[in-house]
Design a protein around this motif. Structure first.
Motif, PDB file in Angstrom:
ATOM      1  N   ALA A  53       9.310  -2.848  16.377  1.00  0.00           N
ATOM      2  CA  ALA A  53      10.326  -3.578  15.627  1.00  0.00           C
ATOM      3  C   ALA A  53       9.821  -4.908  15.079  1.00  0.00           C
ATOM      4  O   ALA A  53      10.065  -5.238  13.904  1.00  0.00           O
ATOM      5  N   HIS A  54       9.126  -5.699  15.899  1.00  0.00           N
ATOM      6  CA  HIS A  54       8.702  -7.022  15.455  1.00  0.00           C
ATOM      7  C   HIS A  54       7.758  -6.943  14.261  1.00  0.00           C
ATOM      8  O   HIS A  54       7.844  -7.746  13.330  1.00  0.00           O
ATOM      9  N   HIS A  55       6.864  -5.960  14.273  1.00  0.00           N
ATOM     10  CA  HIS A  55       5.952  -5.797  13.145  1.00  0.00           C
ATOM     11  C   HIS A  55       6.702  -5.335  11.887  1.00  0.00           C
ATOM     12  O   HIS A  55       6.457  -5.825  10.785  1.00  0.00           O
ATOM     13  N   HIS A  56       7.634  -4.407  12.065  1.00  0.00           N
ATOM     14  CA  HIS A  56       8.395  -3.892  10.923  1.00  0.00           C
ATOM     15  C   HIS A  56       9.262  -4.990  10.309  1.00  0.00           C
ATOM     16  O   HIS A  56       9.366  -5.116   9.078  1.00  0.00           O
ATOM     17  N   ILE A  57       9.890  -5.820  11.162  1.00  0.00           N
ATOM     18  CA  ILE A  57      10.733  -6.910  10.678  1.00  0.00           C
ATOM     19  C   ILE A  57       9.928  -7.849   9.783  1.00  0.00           C
ATOM     20  O   ILE A  57      10.377  -8.253   8.703  1.00  0.00           O
ATOM     21  N   LEU A  58       8.732  -8.209  10.219  1.00  0.00           N
ATOM     22  CA  LEU A  58       7.897  -9.126   9.445  1.00  0.00           C
ATOM     23  C   LEU A  58       7.398  -8.462   8.161  1.00  0.00           C
ATOM     24  O   LEU A  58       7.396  -9.072   7.091  1.00  0.00           O
ATOM     25  N   TRP A  59       7.001  -7.209   8.249  1.00  0.00           N
ATOM     26  CA  TRP A  59       6.528  -6.471   7.068  1.00  0.00           C
ATOM     27  C   TRP A  59       7.633  -6.339   6.027  1.00  0.00           C
ATOM     28  O   TRP A  59       7.369  -6.397   4.820  1.00  0.00           O
ATOM     29  N   SER A  60       8.875  -6.179   6.457  1.00  0.00           N
ATOM     30  CA  SER A  60       9.988  -6.029   5.520  1.00  0.00           C
ATOM     31  C   SER A  60      10.158  -7.260   4.641  1.00  0.00           C
ATOM     32  O   SER A  60      10.719  -7.167   3.544  1.00  0.00           O
ATOM     33  N   ARG A  61       9.683  -8.410   5.110  1.00  0.00           N
ATOM     34  CA  ARG A  61       9.837  -9.650   4.361  1.00  0.00           C
ATOM     35  C   ARG A  61       8.607 -10.005   3.536  1.00  0.00           C
ATOM     36  O   ARG A  61       8.717 -10.737   2.551  1.00  0.00           O
ATOM     37  N   GLU A  86      10.984   7.047  -2.438  1.00  0.00           N
ATOM     38  CA  GLU A  86       9.641   7.624  -2.292  1.00  0.00           C
ATOM     39  C   GLU A  86       8.579   6.529  -2.311  1.00  0.00           C
ATOM     40  O   GLU A  86       7.628   6.547  -1.512  1.00  0.00           O
ATOM     41  N   ALA A  87       8.756   5.542  -3.186  1.00  0.00           N
ATOM     42  CA  ALA A  87       7.799   4.439  -3.258  1.00  0.00           C
ATOM     43  C   ALA A  87       7.799   3.635  -1.965  1.00  0.00           C
ATOM     44  O   ALA A  87       6.738   3.226  -1.470  1.00  0.00           O
ATOM     45  N   GLU A  88       8.976   3.408  -1.401  1.00  0.00           N
ATOM     46  CA  GLU A  88       9.053   2.647  -0.148  1.00  0.00           C
ATOM     47  C   GLU A  88       8.467   3.438   1.020  1.00  0.00           C
ATOM     48  O   GLU A  88       7.812   2.878   1.902  1.00  0.00           O
ATOM     49  N   LEU A  89       8.687   4.735   1.031  1.00  0.00           N
ATOM     50  CA  LEU A  89       8.098   5.575   2.079  1.00  0.00           C
ATOM     51  C   LEU A  89       6.572   5.517   2.027  1.00  0.00           C
ATOM     52  O   LEU A  89       5.901   5.458   3.063  1.00  0.00           O
ATOM     53  N   LEU A  90       6.018   5.530   0.830  1.00  0.00           N
ATOM     54  CA  LEU A  90       4.561   5.442   0.689  1.00  0.00           C
ATOM     55  C   LEU A  90       4.048   4.095   1.188  1.00  0.00           C
ATOM     56  O   LEU A  90       3.011   4.027   1.860  1.00  0.00           O
ATOM     57  N   ARG A  91       4.771   3.024   0.869  1.00  0.00           N
ATOM     58  CA  ARG A  91       4.364   1.702   1.356  1.00  0.00           C
ATOM     59  C   ARG A  91       4.453   1.641   2.883  1.00  0.00           C
ATOM     60  O   ARG A  91       3.567   1.092   3.558  1.00  0.00           O
ATOM     61  N   LEU A  92       5.524   2.191   3.442  1.00  0.00           N
ATOM     62  CA  LEU A  92       5.706   2.174   4.883  1.00  0.00           C
ATOM     63  C   LEU A  92       4.658   3.038   5.576  1.00  0.00           C
ATOM     64  O   LEU A  92       4.162   2.694   6.662  1.00  0.00           O
ATOM     65  N   ALA A  93       4.289   4.148   4.948  1.00  0.00           N
ATOM     66  CA  ALA A  93       3.250   5.002   5.511  1.00  0.00           C
ATOM     67  C   ALA A  93       1.917   4.263   5.591  1.00  0.00           C
ATOM     68  O   ALA A  93       1.202   4.335   6.601  1.00  0.00           O
ATOM     69  N   ARG A  94       1.576   3.540   4.537  1.00  0.00           N
ATOM     70  CA  ARG A  94       0.331   2.760   4.558  1.00  0.00           C
ATOM     71  C   ARG A  94       0.367   1.717   5.673  1.00  0.00           C
ATOM     72  O   ARG A  94      -0.627   1.505   6.372  1.00  0.00           O
ATOM     73  N   PHE A  95       1.522   1.076   5.836  1.00  0.00           N
ATOM     74  CA  PHE A  95       1.652   0.076   6.895  1.00  0.00           C
ATOM     75  C   PHE A  95       1.470   0.702   8.272  1.00  0.00           C
ATOM     76  O   PHE A  95       0.849   0.112   9.162  1.00  0.00           O
ATOM     77  N   ALA A  96       2.000   1.918   8.447  1.00  0.00           N
ATOM     78  CA  ALA A  96       1.895   2.612   9.729  1.00  0.00           C
ATOM     79  C   ALA A  96       0.529   3.255   9.942  1.00  0.00           C
ATOM     80  O   ALA A  96       0.248   3.763  11.034  1.00  0.00           O
TER      81      ALA A  96
END
Length: 386
Positions: free
Chosen positions: A52-60, A367-377
């Motif tokens: 969660a903490h990593h995702h919260i920061l990445w979202s911003r 789809e674009a956000e999923l691709l960005r989130l996949a790269r982050f993960a």
């Protein structure tokens, strides 16, 4: 003083701006500044896509990567870990205003029923002496065992002792290894000048309440109390009566109005307010923008709950379901899971919000956000359930 009436759209724009979600999540990254603006970032061990903490920061700011927070904690000592409403990372500069929270946590957990079995002062002193002599240690460096029923959340005696001293500010998290907390003496983690600074009880309460309302933009004394969970409801109420605040009325998503308070510079904030980015974002279930479910439902008409600890048969949505924010409204929710063995982000379910259309353009944004989130993960493919 005249009460300002704030329509629902303006209230949503302001709330998202205060939560760091008003702008497109790109550009130069000031991680310490981001955490300072938020006030704290909740920690959580569950890793369905990212913790969660990593995702919260990445979202911003989507230039964020996981090792950055570890460096901020372990190398730079720019943040420390402690308890707000839950375990969180907090800017190190807030330490002088956090002393009463150490005392409150020590007193509360010293008498709370769930710490039955807490080792006494002599046993805790021996644990602390080991850390003094051997250096930072984790719970894995001790071998006491749970006696009796091994119910959920029960902890071995050494873990109770370590956590109690951590709550009390005697120990501090110096770093983590695969999310396992490593404890050290507080004086070896907290900078001397911050440890030695002393503020009165009244000064700490004033700072905590002002800091909470400043980060929310508007709220009630109850909202102020719940923000850090470091003052009582009575303390927040007394502060609100004495402080120079702006009375406001906020329109809810259902058209009703509710009284609240705002910081003294509220009208300046409104004058500088701009519409939030139209970027579609997948938020974490523990994101601070959605933590207060009552506020979320009132401002956005979005009913949400986390269901990790709800029996599967009683879940409405799923184990770990992510809200989808687009512009100033929540347009749906999605269940996704990263499979690092197959290097895939698996899309398990997608639920559009009632009354929200999902044309092709919105699906492309997703789809674009999923691709960005996949790269982050750290995965490379998107797999959808047929």
């Amino acid at each position: 003083m005249t009460t300002l009436k704030i329509d629902n759209r303006t209230a949503r724009w302001l709330w998202l701006a205060q939560q760091g979600l008003g702008e497109t999540p790109t550009g130069p990254l000031d991680l310490a500044g981001m955490i300072r603006d938020l006030g704290f970032v909740q920690l959580d061990t569950i890793q369905v896509v990212a913790r969660a903490h990593h995702h919260i920061l990445w979202s911003r700011n989507q230039n964020y990567r996981e090792p950055m927070l570890d460096r901020l904690l372990a190398r730079d000592r720019a943040v420390f870990e402690h308890f707000t409403h839950d375990a969180s990372v907090i800017p190190m500069e807030f330490l002088p205003m956090w002393r009463r929270q150490f005392d409150r946590m020590r007193d509360y957990y010293g008498r709370a029923g769930w710490v039955k079995g807490l080792p006494g002062p002599e046993d805790r002193a021996r644990i602390k002496a080991r850390i003094t002599e051997e250096g930072p240690l984790s719970t894995q460096d001790f071998d006491t065992r749970i006696e009796g029923d091994k119910a959920m959340w029960r902890r071995p005696p050494h873990k109770l002792a370590l956590d109690y001293m951590w709550y009390a500010g005697e120990l501090a998290t110096c770093h983590r290894v695969n999310f396992t907390k490593v404890y050290d003496l507080a004086e070896r983690v907290f900078p001397a000048e911050l440890r030695e600074e002393r503020l009165s009880e009244a000064q700490q309460i004033d700072w905590l309440c002002h800091g909470a309302l400043d980060r929310m933009g508007f709220g009630t004394p109850g909202d102020v109390q719940r923000f850090w969970d470091a003052v009582t409801r009575g303390e927040a109420g007394a502060w609100a009566e004495a402080a120079a605040l702006v009375p406001v009325e906020i329109e809810g998503a259902d058209g009703t109005w509710a009284k609240a308070l705002a910081p003294a510079d509220f009208e300046t904030r409104l004058a500088c307010l701009t519409p939030p980015t139209s970027r579609l974002r997948i938020l974490n279930p523990f994101d601070p923008a959605i933590r207060d479910r009552t506020r979320l439902a009132r401002l956005f008409g979005f009913e949400y709950r986390v269901e990790m600890f709800v029996p599967a048969a009683k879940r409405i949505w799923g184990y770990y379901v992510f809200p989808i924010l687009e512009g100033d409204r929540f347009v749906g929710r999605i269940e996704i899971k990263a499979d690092r063995r197959s290097s895939a982000l698996n899309v398990l379910n997608l639920w559009p919000e009632p009354g929200v259309k999902w044309p092709a353009a919105r699906h492309r944004k997703l789809e674009a956000e999923l691709l960005r989130l996949a790269r982050f993960a750290g995965v490379t493919e998107i797999h959808r359930r047929d």
